[in-house]
Scaffold this active site. Structure first.
Site, PDB file in Angstrom:
ATOM      1  N   GLU A  33       0.810  -1.229   0.000  1.00 43.30           N
ATOM      2  CA  GLU A  33       0.000   0.000   0.000  1.00 43.30           C
ATOM      3  C   GLU A  33       0.842   1.277   0.000  1.00 43.30           C
ATOM      4  OE1 GLU A  33      -4.108  -1.440   2.134  1.00 43.30           O
ATOM      5  OE2 GLU A  33      -2.345  -1.282   3.404  1.00 43.30           O
ATOM      6  N   GLY A  99     -12.707  -3.395   1.674  1.00 45.09           N
ATOM      7  CA  GLY A  99     -13.811  -4.160   1.106  1.00 45.09           C
ATOM      8  C   GLY A  99     -14.913  -3.183   0.726  1.00 45.09           C
ATOM      9  N   MET A 208      -9.506  -1.995   8.280  1.00 49.98           N
ATOM     10  CA  MET A 208      -9.077  -2.398   9.613  1.00 49.98           C
ATOM     11  C   MET A 208      -8.181  -1.398  10.351  1.00 49.98           C
ATOM     12  SD  MET A 208      -8.478  -6.441   8.671  1.00 49.98           S
ATOM     13  CE  MET A 208      -8.153  -6.982  10.336  1.00 49.98           C
ATOM     14  N   GLU A 209      -8.077  -0.171   9.823  1.00 49.56           N
ATOM     15  CA  GLU A 209      -7.183   0.812  10.486  1.00 49.56           C
ATOM     16  C   GLU A 209      -7.750   2.226  10.594  1.00 49.56           C
ATOM     17  OE1 GLU A 209      -6.054  -0.843   7.616  1.00 49.56           O
ATOM     18  OE2 GLU A 209      -5.141  -2.500   8.722  1.00 49.56           O
ATOM     19  N   ASP A 232     -11.989  -5.884  -2.878  1.00 53.36           N
ATOM     20  CA  ASP A 232     -12.982  -6.968  -2.802  1.00 53.36           C
ATOM     21  C   ASP A 232     -14.307  -6.367  -2.364  1.00 53.36           C
ATOM     22  OD1 ASP A 232     -13.311  -7.420   0.363  1.00 53.36           O
ATOM     23  OD2 ASP A 232     -11.233  -6.933  -0.073  1.00 53.36           O
TER      24      ASP A 232
END
Ligand code: ADE
Length: 264
Positions: A33, A99, A208-209, A232
């Site tokens: 990333e 996602g 998630m962050e 996704d």
């Protein structure tokens, strides 16, 4: 009168030097990333501190520091806290994949966050799962449920995406969404949960962050923005799609970061 003028000039010189010394921080969770950013860095300098690596230098004429936070909220909180302690930071940009939750979202699409929240900070009852606002440490005061991103950075992102040609990751030119992003310590591989996040919070992406970094920036009064590209759809095939689309999606998010730096 003469003395007053001198004081004003000294103050002006001091504040402009201080301003110049401030950097834009760019954070990504995984090497994929941030790699294209560290590769493009001019006057690159690596600073190792504890288990973190900070790359300082220039991108699009801006003084920046690039950091890999690691995956998940605890790592993001730890890394962001140290980043803000160690450097003079004027704003924080997060770049990475997520996602996609919008019914019309495909891998490669972009989500520019207007706000982020913790979808797993909650009261879990027999018949209800109630997502709650976090509290800060000092005074145990309620934070907002949604951590709003900075309006100036948000505008720069909106302006920049009009000029960018994105990678066609799926079968069409990527769309750009602007809205809410949900954060939790779970990789969502579950269409029911994905739909719940979209229906209840209008969340356009899950990762998630973001809210961990957002909470630290909010509590430290540092402007921040989160840019995500969908790897996704957080559904049954998310684990496979993530592997397939991680690289091109990460590149699309990075294009926005470079666009923002160019507009600054
Ligand atoms: N990051 C990328 N895809 C994700 C997903 N499905 N859930 C959580 N974080 C993600």
């Amino acid at each position: 009168m003469y003395m007053k003028k001198i004081i004003i000039i000294i103050w002006f010189l001091f504040s402009s030097v201080f301003c110049f010394a401030q950097r834009v921080a760019i954070v990504g969770a995984m090497p994929e990333e941030i790699r294209l950013l560290t590769e493009a860095l001019e006057k690159k300098h690596l600073i190792k501190y504890k288990d973190l690596e900070f790359y300082t230098g220039y991108l699009k004429g801006q003084s920046v520091v690039i950091m890999k936070s690691g995956i998940g909220k605890v790592n993001a909180t730890y890394a962001t806290t140290i980043l803000l302690e160690k450097f003079k930071i004027k704003s924080v940009l997060f770049t990475g994949v997520a996602g996609g939750l919008h019914p019309n979202s495909y891998p490669g699409d972009l989500v520019i966050a207007e706000a982020v929240f913790h979808h797993d900070y909650a009261r879990d009852m027999a018949n209800e799962y109630e997502v709650r606002a976090t509290r800060n440490i000092k005074g145990q005061k309620d934070n907002p449920l949604l951590f709003k991103t900075d309006s100036v950075l948000l505008n720069l992102a909106k302006i920049s995406v009009r000029k960018i040609s994105f990678l066609d990751v799926g079968n069409r030119n990527p769309k750009v969404f602007t809205g809410i992003i949900a954060t939790g310590d779970t990789f969502i591989n579950n269409p029911k949960k994905a739909n719940w996040l979209y229906e209840n919070f209008q969340a356009l992406a899950v990762e998630m962050e973001g809210a961990a970094l957002g909470q630290i920036c909010y509590q430290s009064k540092i402007p921040f923005l989160i840019i995500r590209s969908c790897s996704d759809n957080a559904n049954n095939s998310a684990h496979l799609d993530f592997q397939t689309f991680l690289k091109p999606a990460a590149e699309n998010a990075i294009k926005v970061i470079l666009g923002i730096l160019e507009e600054m």
